[in-house]
Every structure is written in structure tokens, then in C-alpha cells.
Design a protein around this motif. Structure first.
Motif, PDB file in Angstrom:
ATOM      1  N   GLY A   1       0.741  -1.086  -0.001  1.00 49.27           N
ATOM      2  CA  GLY A   1       0.009  -0.117   0.110  1.00 49.27           C
ATOM      3  C   GLY A   1       0.906   1.263  -0.112  1.00 49.27           C
ATOM      4  O   GLY A   1       0.222   2.339   0.286  1.00 49.27           O
ATOM      5  N   ARG A   2       2.083   1.239  -0.203  1.00 48.66           N
ATOM      6  CA  ARG A   2       3.024   2.257  -0.175  1.00 48.66           C
ATOM      7  C   ARG A   2       4.156   2.168  -1.175  1.00 48.66           C
ATOM      8  O   ARG A   2       4.544   0.887  -1.464  1.00 48.66           O
ATOM      9  CB  ARG A   2       3.544   2.316   1.250  1.00 48.66           C
ATOM     10  N   VAL A   3       4.589   3.198  -1.751  1.00 51.03           N
ATOM     11  CA  VAL A   3       5.644   3.230  -2.754  1.00 51.03           C
ATOM     12  C   VAL A   3       6.709   3.943  -2.083  1.00 51.03           C
ATOM     13  O   VAL A   3       6.570   5.003  -1.850  1.00 51.03           O
ATOM     14  CB  VAL A   3       5.419   3.523  -4.069  1.00 51.03           C
ATOM     15  N   ASN A   4       7.812   3.119  -1.904  1.00 50.56           N
ATOM     16  CA  ASN A   4       9.125   3.815  -1.505  1.00 50.56           C
ATOM     17  C   ASN A   4      10.027   4.026  -2.818  1.00 50.56           C
ATOM     18  O   ASN A   4       9.979   3.066  -3.758  1.00 50.56           O
ATOM     19  CB  ASN A   4       9.863   3.113  -0.379  1.00 50.56           C
ATOM     20  N   GLN A   5      10.898   5.173  -2.644  1.00 49.66           N
ATOM     21  CA  GLN A   5      11.567   5.333  -3.932  1.00 49.66           C
ATOM     22  C   GLN A   5      13.128   5.511  -3.309  1.00 49.66           C
ATOM     23  O   GLN A   5      13.484   5.510  -2.143  1.00 49.66           O
ATOM     24  CB  GLN A   5      11.390   7.067  -4.284  1.00 49.66           C
ATOM     25  N   GLY A   6      13.810   4.751  -4.476  1.00 51.91           N
ATOM     26  CA  GLY A   6      15.197   4.729  -4.181  1.00 51.91           C
ATOM     27  C   GLY A   6      16.035   4.841  -5.706  1.00 51.91           C
ATOM     28  O   GLY A   6      15.151   5.223  -6.474  1.00 51.91           O
ATOM     29  N   TRP A   7      17.166   4.796  -5.607  1.00 52.67           N
ATOM     30  CA  TRP A   7      17.746   5.004  -7.060  1.00 52.67           C
ATOM     31  C   TRP A   7      19.257   4.444  -6.835  1.00 52.67           C
ATOM     32  O   TRP A   7      19.823   4.023  -5.860  1.00 52.67           O
ATOM     33  CB  TRP A   7      17.955   6.171  -7.430  1.00 52.67           C
ATOM     34  N   PHE A   8      19.791   4.088  -8.243  1.00 53.78           N
ATOM     35  CA  PHE A   8      21.115   3.740  -8.107  1.00 53.78           C
ATOM     36  C   PHE A   8      21.684   4.156  -9.608  1.00 53.78           C
ATOM     37  O   PHE A   8      20.767   4.222 -10.414  1.00 53.78           O
ATOM     38  CB  PHE A   8      21.484   2.221  -7.861  1.00 53.78           C
ATOM     39  N   LYS A   9      22.803   4.309  -9.836  1.00 57.41           N
ATOM     40  CA  LYS A   9      23.250   4.468 -11.049  1.00 57.41           C
ATOM     41  C   LYS A   9      24.299   3.361 -11.420  1.00 57.41           C
ATOM     42  O   LYS A   9      25.192   2.896 -10.603  1.00 57.41           O
ATOM     43  CB  LYS A   9      24.521   5.726 -11.118  1.00 57.41           C
ATOM     44  N   ALA A  10      24.086   2.714 -12.464  1.00 59.87           N
ATOM     45  CA  ALA A  10      24.508   1.499 -13.114  1.00 59.87           C
ATOM     46  C   ALA A  10      26.105   1.763 -13.487  1.00 59.87           C
ATOM     47  O   ALA A  10      26.371   2.199 -14.585  1.00 59.87           O
ATOM     48  CB  ALA A  10      23.975   0.781 -13.725  1.00 59.87           C
ATOM     49  N   GLU A  11      27.330   1.861 -12.800  1.00 56.56           N
ATOM     50  CA  GLU A  11      28.476   2.614 -13.415  1.00 56.56           C
ATOM     51  C   GLU A  11      29.539   1.489 -13.799  1.00 56.56           C
ATOM     52  O   GLU A  11      30.684   1.634 -14.160  1.00 56.56           O
ATOM     53  CB  GLU A  11      28.905   3.490 -12.221  1.00 56.56           C
ATOM     54  N   LYS A  12      29.263   0.077 -13.326  1.00 52.87           N
ATOM     55  CA  LYS A  12      30.148  -0.718 -13.691  1.00 52.87           C
ATOM     56  C   LYS A  12      29.277  -2.038 -14.246  1.00 52.87           C
ATOM     57  O   LYS A  12      28.425  -2.394 -13.739  1.00 52.87           O
ATOM     58  CB  LYS A  12      30.978  -1.455 -12.407  1.00 52.87           C
ATOM     59  N   LEU A  13      29.987  -2.454 -15.615  1.00 52.40           N
ATOM     60  CA  LEU A  13      29.228  -3.747 -16.005  1.00 52.40           C
ATOM     61  C   LEU A  13      29.374  -4.948 -14.970  1.00 52.40           C
ATOM     62  O   LEU A  13      30.362  -4.922 -14.354  1.00 52.40           O
ATOM     63  CB  LEU A  13      30.294  -4.172 -17.274  1.00 52.40           C
ATOM     64  N   GLY A  14      28.433  -5.511 -14.946  1.00 51.49           N
ATOM     65  CA  GLY A  14      28.588  -7.002 -14.065  1.00 51.49           C
ATOM     66  C   GLY A  14      27.385  -7.449 -13.606  1.00 51.49           C
ATOM     67  O   GLY A  14      26.188  -6.838 -14.126  1.00 51.49           O
ATOM     68  N   THR A  15      27.252  -8.423 -12.853  1.00 51.92           N
ATOM     69  CA  THR A  15      26.213  -9.331 -12.255  1.00 51.92           C
ATOM     70  C   THR A  15      26.129  -8.900 -10.690  1.00 51.92           C
ATOM     71  O   THR A  15      27.250  -9.068 -10.317  1.00 51.92           O
ATOM     72  CB  THR A  15      26.327 -10.630 -12.384  1.00 51.92           C
ATOM     73  N   TYR A  16      25.432  -8.592 -10.191  1.00 51.91           N
ATOM     74  CA  TYR A  16      25.119  -7.826  -8.926  1.00 51.91           C
ATOM     75  C   TYR A  16      23.816  -8.763  -8.273  1.00 51.91           C
ATOM     76  O   TYR A  16      22.960  -8.736  -8.933  1.00 51.91           O
ATOM     77  CB  TYR A  16      24.934  -6.600  -8.783  1.00 51.91           C
ATOM     78  N   TYR A  17      24.075  -9.004  -7.031  1.00 53.55           N
ATOM     79  CA  TYR A  17      22.888  -9.878  -6.382  1.00 53.55           C
ATOM     80  C   TYR A  17      22.436  -9.170  -5.204  1.00 53.55           C
ATOM     81  O   TYR A  17      23.269  -8.379  -4.471  1.00 53.55           O
ATOM     82  CB  TYR A  17      23.673 -11.199  -5.783  1.00 53.55           C
ATOM     83  N   GLY A  18      21.326  -9.445  -5.180  1.00 51.88           N
ATOM     84  CA  GLY A  18      20.531  -8.546  -3.663  1.00 51.88           C
ATOM     85  C   GLY A  18      19.607  -9.690  -3.239  1.00 51.88           C
ATOM     86  O   GLY A  18      19.311 -10.760  -3.665  1.00 51.88           O
TER      87      GLY A  18
END
Ligand code: CU
Length: 318
Positions: free
Chosen positions: A230-247
Motif C-alpha cells: 500500500g505504499r511506494v518507497n523510492q530509491g535509486w542507483f546509477k549503474a556505473e560498472k558492467l557486471g552481475t550483482y546480487y540482492g
């Protein structure tokens, strides 16, 4: 190198809290962190306790701040340890048979009040800019809406609608143990559907959930946003490096909480567009051609995500 990214993730958290839990070890951890820059290796190590290497300027700033705080912790710990040692050696019953009887010392009381205040001011001076930078979403090149569910992620790309106009949506589940082992990818970090992001793009994240509270965590980019129904939080990131990232999901959300990985691949623009096309998304006419000179992504042509959710954060003017 980056395929190993995140390997230290879960272990790191466990190790870190263990270090934090034992007050004595806190000083040791801080002392080790003194070697800060040297630790910042490109590869993750099993049992590593440091933050992940930075994949963006934001994360580098977080790492630098972490280093600063560790220096402060180390200095304080060593100082307090030295004071304790001094008191025990110099003022024990044998060395100091007739103790002084005064109970107040104005000078020392002013010092031990003022110095901690100054330390907190220094920490605040460095941490507030960091918080503001994290919270102020810059002009984004693409928008991704992350929806946490028991127990999977759905990622919507509202800038790239399907034929019927609904946003491109990718359901993400963990890669099975069997497949992870066979492909030499980290189990419970690797996802069956990696999501793609073009190199150089500023990605605006809109994070929500459909059932219980989850959290979207992508440590290489210093991203952690609560996913709240029921809520939308905002965030951001800049993809500055090629690669695979995990979260991972970073909020205890139920029995399969540990099975909510996400995998982000930062790729060159053409590869990104090919992926969008393969998933059935339309590269709309005014979609970003190059990340640099872009119209705002929330133009009327693209359906705005989260519209109608009601109590989402107000849109920042662009
Ligand atoms: Cu979750």
C-alpha cells in the motif's frame, strides 16, 4: 569477478553482528578496518566481514563513511582501553594505598561532555549529506518497480510497455540448487530471471509489496528500501560498472524469506534493448537512446507505475 559478488553477503551480515555483539571485539574489528582501502579488493571472500566493493559512486561514499566511522571507533576504543589500564595499574590498592576523596572535577567533566558532542557533530556532518544523496532521486533514465511477494519478486519496467500497454513485468525466483551448482552461480543469490539495466543509466526504484513487508536490498549499489504493502518507497542507483550483482529480500517476511534473491545485470545499451525486446517490451519512440540526454521517463506515453496506489511519495519535479 563480479559473478562472485554477494558471496560474502549473508556471511558478512552474520559475522558483522557477531562482532558487534561482542563489545570487546568491536575494537578489534575497527582495528582491522584501519586497513580499509587495502581490504577493498575486487573479489568477495568466504567469511569476509567488510562491506562489498563499491559498484557505484554512492556505495563508494558509503564505504568511505564506513572507514571514517571505523577510525573513530578505533581511536575511542584504544583510548578507553588505555584509561582502564592506567586506572588498574596506577590506582589499585597496592600502588595507591590512600585514595583521593574528591568527587568532582569541573575541567574533566566539561571535556567528557564536550568531546563526545564534537565527535557526534563530525559523524553527522559526514552522514547527513550521504542520507540526502540517497533520498533525493535524481533525474532517472529508466524506472524499475520492484514488488515483493511471498515469496518472489516482480520487476516492472513501465518505460517499456507490452503490446497491450501494460508494463513489462518479470517474475523472479531463486535459481534451483541443482542449476546453481551446475552453472557455478551462488545458490540463493542467483535468480532464474536476472533483470537487466543499461550501463550508465540512473535507475529510479519504486519499491512496494503485495502482502507483507519485504525489503529490496542491493548492497553493491548501497540500495536498501523497505517494500511495504500500500505504499511506494523510492530509491535509486546509477549503474556505473558492467557486471552481475546480487540482492536479497532484507526484511524477515515469512518461511521462505531466504528464497527471495534478485540478480541485476548491468550491460551495454544494445544488450539491454535486445533483452527488453526478447521479453516483449516495446522500445517506445522517446525511450532513452543514450542515458545522457533523456526526456523525463515519466512522460505521459509511459504508464506511470504506482499511479492510484494513493499514498505513495509525491513525484519529485523534474
Ligand atoms: Cu521478503
Amino acid at each position: 569477478v563480479t559473478t562472485l559478488a554477494g558471496l560474502a553477503g549473508p556471511k558478512k551480515t552474520k559475522m558483522t553482528s557477531r562482532v558487534l555483539g561482542l563489545g570487546v571485539l568491536a575494537g578489534l574489528g575497527a582495528a582491522m578496518a584501519l586497513a580499509g582501502p587495502a581490504w577493498a579488493s575486487d573479489t568477495r571472500v568466504d567469511g569476509g566481514i567488510d562491506l562489498l566493493p563499491a559498484a557505484s559512486e554512492m556505495m563508494q561514499m558509503v564505504r568511505d563513511f564506513d572507514f571514517l566511522v571505523n577510525v573513530i571507533i578505533t581511536v575511542i576504543t584504544v583510548f578507553v582501553l588505555a584509561l582502564l589500564g592506567w586506572v588498574m595499574l596506577r590506582y589499585n590498592r597496592r600502588a595507591n594505598p590512600t585514595p583521593a576523596t574528591f568527587t568532582h572535577n569541573m575541567t574533566i567533566e566539561v571535556i567528557w561532555t564536550a568531546v563526545p558532542v564534537l565527535i557526534l557533530v563530525v559523524i553527522a556532518a559526514f552522514s547527513f549529506p550521504l542520507l540526502f544523496k540517497e533520498e533525493q532521486v535524481p533525474k532517472a533514465d529508466i524506472t524499475i518497480k520492484a514488488i515483493g511477494k511471498q515469496w518472489a519478486w516482480t520487476f516492472e519496467y513501465p518505460d517499456f510497455p507490452l503490446e497491450d500497454g501494460s508494463p513489462l513485468a518479470i517474475d523472479v525466483n531463486p535459481l534451483s540448487k541443482q542449476d546453481s551448482d551446475a552453472q557455478n552461480r551462488p545458490y540463493l543469490l542467483a535468480a532464474d530471471e536476472p533483470i537487466y539495466v543499461p550501463l550508465g543509466a540512473t535507475v529510479e526504484l519504486r519499491v512496494t509489496a503485495s502482502d507483507v513487508i519485504h525489503a529490496f536490498a542491493l548492497p553493491d549499489f548501497a540500495v536498501k528500501e523497505d517494500a511495504i504493502p500500500g505504499r511506494v518507497n523510492q530509491g535509486w542507483f546509477k549503474a556505473e560498472k558492467l557486471g552481475t550483482y546480487y540482492g536479497q529480500c532484507s526484511e524477515l517476511c515469512g518461511i521462505r524469506h531466504a528464497f527471495m534473491p534478485l540478480e541485476v545485470r548491468v550491460v551495454e545499451r544494445p544488450e539491454f534493448e535486445a533483452w527488453i525486446a526478447a521479453k516483449g517490451g516495446k522500445l517506445v519512440a522517446d525511450a532513452p537512446a543514450a542515458p545522457a540526454a533523456l526526456p523525463a521517463p515519466d512522460n505521459p506515453a509511459a504508464p506511470a507505475p504506482a499511479a492510484g496506489t494513493g499514498d505513495g511519495p509525491p513525484q519529485a519535479p523534474r
